[in-house]
Design an enzyme around this catalytic site. Structure first.
Site, PDB file in Angstrom:
ATOM      1  N   GLY A   1       5.169   7.038 -11.317  1.00  0.00           N
ATOM      2  CA  GLY A   1       4.214   7.937 -10.652  1.00  0.00           C
ATOM      3  C   GLY A   1       2.979   7.150 -10.235  1.00  0.00           C
TER       4      GLY A   1
ATOM      5  N   GLY B   1       5.803   1.891 -16.918  1.00  0.00           N
ATOM      6  CA  GLY B   1       4.964   2.506 -15.878  1.00  0.00           C
ATOM      7  C   GLY B   1       3.605   2.931 -16.396  1.00  0.00           C
TER       8      GLY B   1
ATOM      9  N   LYS C   1      13.526  -3.991 -17.674  1.00  0.00           N
ATOM     10  CA  LYS C   1      12.463  -3.638 -18.631  1.00  0.00           C
ATOM     11  C   LYS C   1      12.804  -4.150 -20.026  1.00  0.00           C
ATOM     12  CE  LYS C   1      11.069   0.392 -15.956  1.00  0.00           C
ATOM     13  NZ  LYS C   1      11.366   1.808 -15.692  1.00  0.00           N
TER      14      LYS C   1
ATOM     15  N   PHE D   1       0.859  -1.188   0.000  1.00  0.00           N
ATOM     16  CA  PHE D   1       0.000   0.000   0.000  1.00  0.00           C
ATOM     17  C   PHE D   1       0.891   1.233   0.000  1.00  0.00           C
ATOM     18  CE2 PHE D   1      -3.350   2.863   1.645  1.00  0.00           C
ATOM     19  CZ  PHE D   1      -4.422   2.437   0.868  1.00  0.00           C
TER      20      PHE D   1
ATOM     21  N   LYS E   1       8.930  -5.169 -12.024  1.00  0.00           N
ATOM     22  CA  LYS E   1       9.755  -5.606 -13.172  1.00  0.00           C
ATOM     23  C   LYS E   1      10.870  -6.540 -12.747  1.00  0.00           C
ATOM     24  CE  LYS E   1       9.927  -1.594 -12.411  1.00  0.00           C
ATOM     25  NZ  LYS E   1       9.910  -0.170 -12.165  1.00  0.00           N
TER      26      LYS E   1
ATOM     27  N   ASP F   1      17.339  -1.168 -13.622  1.00  0.00           N
ATOM     28  CA  ASP F   1      15.896  -1.021 -13.865  1.00  0.00           C
ATOM     29  C   ASP F   1      15.609  -1.100 -15.374  1.00  0.00           C
ATOM     30  OD1 ASP F   1      13.133   0.148 -12.789  1.00  0.00           O
ATOM     31  OD2 ASP F   1      13.708   1.326 -14.544  1.00  0.00           O
TER      32      ASP F   1
ATOM     33  N   ILE G   1       2.968   4.077 -19.408  1.00  0.00           N
ATOM     34  CA  ILE G   1       2.771   3.818 -20.845  1.00  0.00           C
ATOM     35  C   ILE G   1       2.349   2.355 -20.961  1.00  0.00           C
ATOM     36  CG2 ILE G   1       3.883   3.751 -23.119  1.00  0.00           C
ATOM     37  CD1 ILE G   1       6.058   5.590 -21.979  1.00  0.00           C
TER      38      ILE G   1
ATOM     39  N   ARG H   1       2.989  -3.703   6.010  1.00  0.00           N
ATOM     40  CA  ARG H   1       3.671  -3.938   7.283  1.00  0.00           C
ATOM     41  C   ARG H   1       3.202  -2.986   8.371  1.00  0.00           C
ATOM     42  NH1 ARG H   1       9.404  -4.504   4.305  1.00  0.00           N
ATOM     43  NH2 ARG H   1       8.648  -2.507   3.559  1.00  0.00           N
TER      44      ARG H   1
ATOM     45  N   GLU I   1      15.239   7.163  -5.755  1.00  0.00           N
ATOM     46  CA  GLU I   1      15.220   6.594  -4.407  1.00  0.00           C
ATOM     47  C   GLU I   1      16.427   7.115  -3.605  1.00  0.00           C
ATOM     48  OE1 GLU I   1      13.538   3.289  -3.649  1.00  0.00           O
ATOM     49  OE2 GLU I   1      12.407   3.263  -5.512  1.00  0.00           O
TER      50      GLU I   1
HETATM   51  N1  LIG Z   1       6.614   3.970  -7.904  1.00  0.00           N
HETATM   52  C1  LIG Z   1       6.420   3.923  -9.226  1.00  0.00           C
HETATM   53  O1  LIG Z   1       6.155   4.933  -9.866  1.00  0.00           O
HETATM   54  C2  LIG Z   1       6.493   2.595  -9.947  1.00  0.00           C
HETATM   55  C3  LIG Z   1       6.338   2.569 -11.358  1.00  0.00           C
HETATM   56  C4  LIG Z   1       6.359   1.330 -12.017  1.00  0.00           C
HETATM   57  C5  LIG Z   1       6.529   0.178 -11.279  1.00  0.00           C
HETATM   58  N2  LIG Z   1       6.713   0.239  -9.929  1.00  0.00           N
HETATM   59  C6  LIG Z   1       6.912  -0.997  -9.180  1.00  0.00           C
HETATM   60  O2  LIG Z   1       5.845  -1.166  -8.255  1.00  0.00           O
HETATM   61  C7  LIG Z   1       6.314  -1.834  -7.088  1.00  0.00           C
HETATM   62  C8  LIG Z   1       5.956  -1.013  -5.854  1.00  0.00           C
HETATM   63  O3  LIG Z   1       6.595   0.240  -5.919  1.00  0.00           O
HETATM   64  P1  LIG Z   1       6.165   1.437  -4.930  1.00  0.00           P
HETATM   65  O4  LIG Z   1       6.892   2.636  -5.444  1.00  0.00           O
HETATM   66  O5  LIG Z   1       4.690   1.508  -4.805  1.00  0.00           O
HETATM   67  O6  LIG Z   1       6.836   0.947  -3.565  1.00  0.00           O
HETATM   68  P2  LIG Z   1       6.602   1.517  -2.095  1.00  0.00           P
HETATM   69  O7  LIG Z   1       6.006   2.885  -2.143  1.00  0.00           O
HETATM   70  O8  LIG Z   1       7.858   1.313  -1.351  1.00  0.00           O
HETATM   71  O9  LIG Z   1       5.471   0.554  -1.470  1.00  0.00           O
HETATM   72  C9  LIG Z   1       5.727  -0.776  -1.129  1.00  0.00           C
HETATM   73  C10 LIG Z   1       4.576  -1.277  -0.246  1.00  0.00           C
HETATM   74  O10 LIG Z   1       4.748  -2.671  -0.054  1.00  0.00           O
HETATM   75  C11 LIG Z   1       4.701  -2.967   1.333  1.00  0.00           C
HETATM   76  N3  LIG Z   1       5.649  -4.057   1.594  1.00  0.00           N
HETATM   77  C12 LIG Z   1       6.930  -4.157   1.161  1.00  0.00           C
HETATM   78  N4  LIG Z   1       7.479  -5.293   1.598  1.00  0.00           N
HETATM   79  C13 LIG Z   1       6.526  -5.915   2.324  1.00  0.00           C
HETATM   80  C14 LIG Z   1       6.468  -7.135   3.039  1.00  0.00           C
HETATM   81  N5  LIG Z   1       7.540  -7.940   3.115  1.00  0.00           N
HETATM   82  N6  LIG Z   1       5.325  -7.482   3.642  1.00  0.00           N
HETATM   83  C15 LIG Z   1       4.251  -6.670   3.589  1.00  0.00           C
HETATM   84  N7  LIG Z   1       4.229  -5.494   2.917  1.00  0.00           N
HETATM   85  C16 LIG Z   1       5.351  -5.133   2.310  1.00  0.00           C
HETATM   86  C17 LIG Z   1       5.100  -1.693   2.036  1.00  0.00           C
HETATM   87  O11 LIG Z   1       4.499  -1.720   3.290  1.00  0.00           O
HETATM   88  P3  LIG Z   1       4.872  -0.682   4.472  1.00  0.00           P
HETATM   89  O12 LIG Z   1       4.704   0.690   3.914  1.00  0.00           O
HETATM   90  O13 LIG Z   1       3.865  -1.004   5.512  1.00  0.00           O
HETATM   91  O14 LIG Z   1       6.291  -0.969   4.832  1.00  0.00           O
HETATM   92  C18 LIG Z   1       4.497  -0.629   1.106  1.00  0.00           C
HETATM   93  O15 LIG Z   1       3.138  -0.434   1.450  1.00  0.00           O
HETATM   94  C19 LIG Z   1       7.827  -2.050  -7.311  1.00  0.00           C
HETATM   95  O16 LIG Z   1       8.031  -3.335  -7.807  1.00  0.00           O
HETATM   96  C20 LIG Z   1       8.182  -1.017  -8.361  1.00  0.00           C
HETATM   97  O17 LIG Z   1       9.282  -1.398  -9.161  1.00  0.00           O
HETATM   98  C21 LIG Z   1       6.691   1.421  -9.239  1.00  0.00           C
END
Ligand SMILES: NC(=O)c1ccc[n+]([C@@H]2O[C@H](COP(=O)([O-])OP(=O)(O)OC[C@H]3O[C@@H](n4cnc5c(N)ncnc54)[C@H](OP(=O)(O)O)[C@@H]3O)[C@@H](O)[C@H]2O)c1
Length: 376
Positions: free
Chosen positions: A285, A117, A188, A8, A88, A184, A119, A33, A173
């Site tokens: 995003g 993402g 892809k 989330f 990915k 990354d 697209i 978590r 990050e």
């Molecule tokens: N951000 C982007 O724009 C984007 C774009 C394309 C693809 N993605 C992909 O989407 C995925 C998520 O990215 P994000 O940016 O949304 O990450 P994020 O903001 O760090 O969110 C990760 C979520 O997963 C939960 N989590 C992680 N490990 C966990 C575990 N072991 N048990 C339970 N919950 C767990 C975290 O919980 P807590 O917060 O409670 O710790 C957090 O809610 C990644 O694979 C990323 O490559 C992201």
């Protein structure tokens, strides 16, 4: 569709918000978590409560990382649940495990948000493949690197200042390694090549060079020669073999790639019928990414599984010959292959991609960029 949402964070919250507006799907349980309360979904810290809930037919994975994400996704597929993921690293790393696992079962796996993402790149590839052979996939697939390179080129920032600004805006990050070292983009490219060429590419045969060692003086050199630097992924089908690599690449000022601004992506394919087609937009995003996750949910509802069936294993053969800009190291091989110098940097004669990357692996701290083919 009853969804168990894993994660989330940036993407997971976006998915939750978009699904809330719909009547054909519902987020029933959310795994994360931290402590969280949601008005219309149960929040759990234990994946088994999602796995063992027989009303949940689809698991949407937005946690990131390899473990436990892979273990959860695998268990969900084995339990007969559809899986949609934005991860990915997960799909590129475990392609050979996940694809065969879904085959022959009435279980769908989709990962459109994992490449490009916002697209809908993989779903466009899927459509393209219905009527043509894809000869090439390529493009700018990482918004963080594009933001840094664009800020250095247009605003004159140093690498460190551009990275710091990207971090403060949430484009990079705290540990930017995966983006700036090209990993990354590599993930892809693996996914794109697998779908486009109907293979399972041997990952370790795809060389990758990132932007970590670029300096303001390199940007000045490029400007003086009418060039702009971008991090580009390339995958090409040459008869029965495939070449694939990720590397900084110089494009002429004024070329469409040179104008890709800020954290945007521009990904293209060349098809046997359509010729070249390119796709531009937000590579990341919350809502652009969640949009494609929810599109996948809608596709699964209409019976669509993975973009292609599992293909044969194939190594990349990187015998393309290019000229390279090299700064930060010099040795006898480079002197031997020197075509000219740009300030302190060397421009090589035409060398194979394989030879250049092999040399680079022995020279950490060096920056390389491929010259445009017309000047190679
Ligand atoms: N951000 C982007 O724009 C984007 C774009 C394309 C693809 N993605 C992909 O989407 C995925 C998520 O990215 P994000 O940016 O949304 O990450 P994020 O903001 O760090 O969110 C990760 C979520 O997963 C939960 N989590 C992680 N490990 C966990 C575990 N072991 N048990 C339970 N919950 C767990 C975290 O919980 P807590 O917060 O409670 O710790 C957090 O809610 C990644 O694979 C990323 O490559 C992201």
């Amino acid at each position: 569709m009853k969804i168990g949402l894993l994660g989330f964070g940036v993407v997971g919250k976006g998915v939750y918000d978009l699904v809330k507006e719909r009547t054909d799907m519902q987020v029933v349980k959310v795994l994360c978590r931290r402590d969280l309360t949601l008005p219309d979904a149960e929040v759990t810290h234990n994946f088994d409560t999602i796995l063992n809930d027989s009303t949940i037919d689809t698991v949407v994975e937005t946690m990131g990382g390899l473990h436990p994400a892979y273990d959860y996704v695998r268990a969900a597929i084995e339990a007969g649940k559809n899986v949609i993921t934005a991860n990915k690293a997960l799909v590129a790393t475990f392609y050979d495990e996940l694809l065969p696992l879904t085959e022959g079962k009435n279980v769908m796996l989709r990962c459109t948000a994992a490449a490009g993402g916002g697209i809908g790149w993989l779903s466009e590839l899927e459509r393209a493949l219905r009527i043509q052979v894809i000869q090439q996939v390529s493009g700018i697939m990482n918004g963080t690197c594009n933001y840094i390179l664009d800020s250095m080129t247009r605003l004159g920032l140093t690498y460190t200042d551009a990275l710091t600004k990207a971090q403060s805006l949430g484009y990079a990050e705290a540990d930017p390694t995966t983006d700036i070292d090209g990993i990354d983009t590599w993930h892809k490219l693996i996914l794109s090549a697998n779908v486009a060429f109907h293979i399972s590419i041997e990952k370790d045969t795809i060389p990758v060079a990132g932007i970590r060692h670029i300096k303001a003086s390199d940007i000045d050199n490029f400007k003086a020669h009418g060039l702009v630097c971008k991090l580009v992924a390339t995958g090409k089908q040459n008869g029965d073999s495939v070449s694939a690599y990720v590397q900084p690449t110089l494009v002429p000022m004024g070329a469409p790639e040179s104008a890709v601004p800020a954290n945007c992506n521009r990904i293209a394919f060349t098809g046997s019928v359509s010729g070249p087609m390119s796709f531009f937009g937000q590579g990341a995003g919350r809502y652009p990414t969640a949009y494609n996750v929810v599109q996948d949910c809608a596709d699964v509802l209409s019976g669509k599984g993975f973009y292609c069936s599992y293909g044969h294993k194939l190594p990349a053969v990187n015998q393309d010959s290019l000229c390279y800009y090299v700064s930060g190291s010099k040795d006898a091989w480079l002197q031997e292959n020197c075509r000219e110098t740009w300030g302190n940097a060397v421009v090589t004669k035409s060398v194979t991609v394989e030879a250049m990357h092999k040399w680079l692996s022995d020279h950490p701290g060096t920056f390389i960029a491929a010259l445009p083919v017309s000047t190679s």
